[in-house]
Design a protein around this motif. Structure first.
Motif, short mmCIF file in Angstrom:
data_model
loop_
_atom_site.label_atom_id
_atom_site.label_comp_id
_atom_site.label_asym_id
_atom_site.label_seq_id
_atom_site.Cartn_x
_atom_site.Cartn_y
_atom_site.Cartn_z
N ASP A 17 0.80 -1.22 0.00
CA ASP A 17 0.00 0.00 0.00
C ASP A 17 0.83 1.27 0.00
O ASP A 17 0.28 2.37 -0.08
CB ASP A 17 -0.93 0.03 1.22
N CYS A 18 2.15 1.16 0.10
CA CYS A 18 3.01 2.34 0.25
C CYS A 18 3.79 2.64 -1.03
O CYS A 18 4.60 1.83 -1.47
CB CYS A 18 3.98 2.12 1.40
N ARG A 149 -2.02 10.23 3.59
CA ARG A 149 -3.44 9.92 3.58
C ARG A 149 -3.65 8.78 2.57
O ARG A 149 -3.17 8.85 1.46
CB ARG A 149 -4.27 11.12 3.16
N LYS A 150 -4.34 7.75 2.97
CA LYS A 150 -4.67 6.63 2.07
C LYS A 150 -5.70 7.09 1.05
O LYS A 150 -6.65 7.79 1.40
CB LYS A 150 -5.22 5.43 2.84
N VAL A 151 -5.54 6.70 -0.20
CA VAL A 151 -6.51 7.00 -1.26
C VAL A 151 -6.92 5.71 -1.94
O VAL A 151 -6.21 4.72 -1.92
CB VAL A 151 -5.94 8.00 -2.31
N ARG A 152 -8.06 5.73 -2.53
CA ARG A 152 -8.55 4.56 -3.27
C ARG A 152 -8.84 4.98 -4.67
O ARG A 152 -9.23 5.98 -5.04
CB ARG A 152 -9.82 4.02 -2.63
#
Length: 152
Positions: A17-18, A149-152
């Motif tokens: 995820d990074c 910030r995580k994005v989808r």
């Protein structure tokens, strides 16, 4: 022009995820970055990369294959028509600010005061200005003023 996408899926991501971890998985070893650096400085052939870096042939072969498979380099026939050469793709050229930032960090922190080192200059011979991230309003950012910030 559309962005280059990764060509080879890799189920073994260090941290899937990074973006930093994925980038390091692709180009984060010393030899890959030195080959990319030299390509930005005009190297194109296996022989040139080997001569400039001092890298062992088997390691260079591995890095060039990986970087080509992941869209950092493309292979093409050299103008002589006798051998293949490696050229940076758009994705490879997009690493220019990364190389510049690493170089500038090294100029500040990897040399003793007064120690001789190379420096990057523009086509007029002027030193390349310091690269520094800024917010949308132009304010300088650092590790205390930016967050993930995580994005989808």
């Amino acid at each position: 022009m559309p962005r280059t996408t990764m060509r080879v899926p890799d189920p073994g991501w260090t941290d899937p995820d990074c973006p930093v971890a994925r980038t390091l998985d692709l180009v984060g070893d010393r030899w890959s970055l030195l080959v990319i650096r030299d390509a930005m400085d005009g190297a194109r052939s296996f022989t040139e990369f080997r001569r400039r870096t001092g890298i062992a042939g088997n390691i260079l072969t591995d890095r060039l294959r990986k970087l080509t498979a992941h869209g950092v380099f493309a292979q093409r026939t050299a103008p002589s028509g006798r051998r293949q050469e490696y050229v940076l793709t758009d994705a490879g050229r997009d690493l220019f600010p990364v190389i510049v930032t690493l170089r500038q960090w090294g100029e500040r922190h990897a040399f003793a005061p007064g120690e001789i080192h190379s420096t990057l200059v523009d086509r007029h011979g002027a030193p390349v200005p310091e690269i520094a991230p800024t917010s949308a309003d132009g304010t300088l950012l650092d590790a205390d003023t930016a967050h993930v910030r995580k994005v989808r």
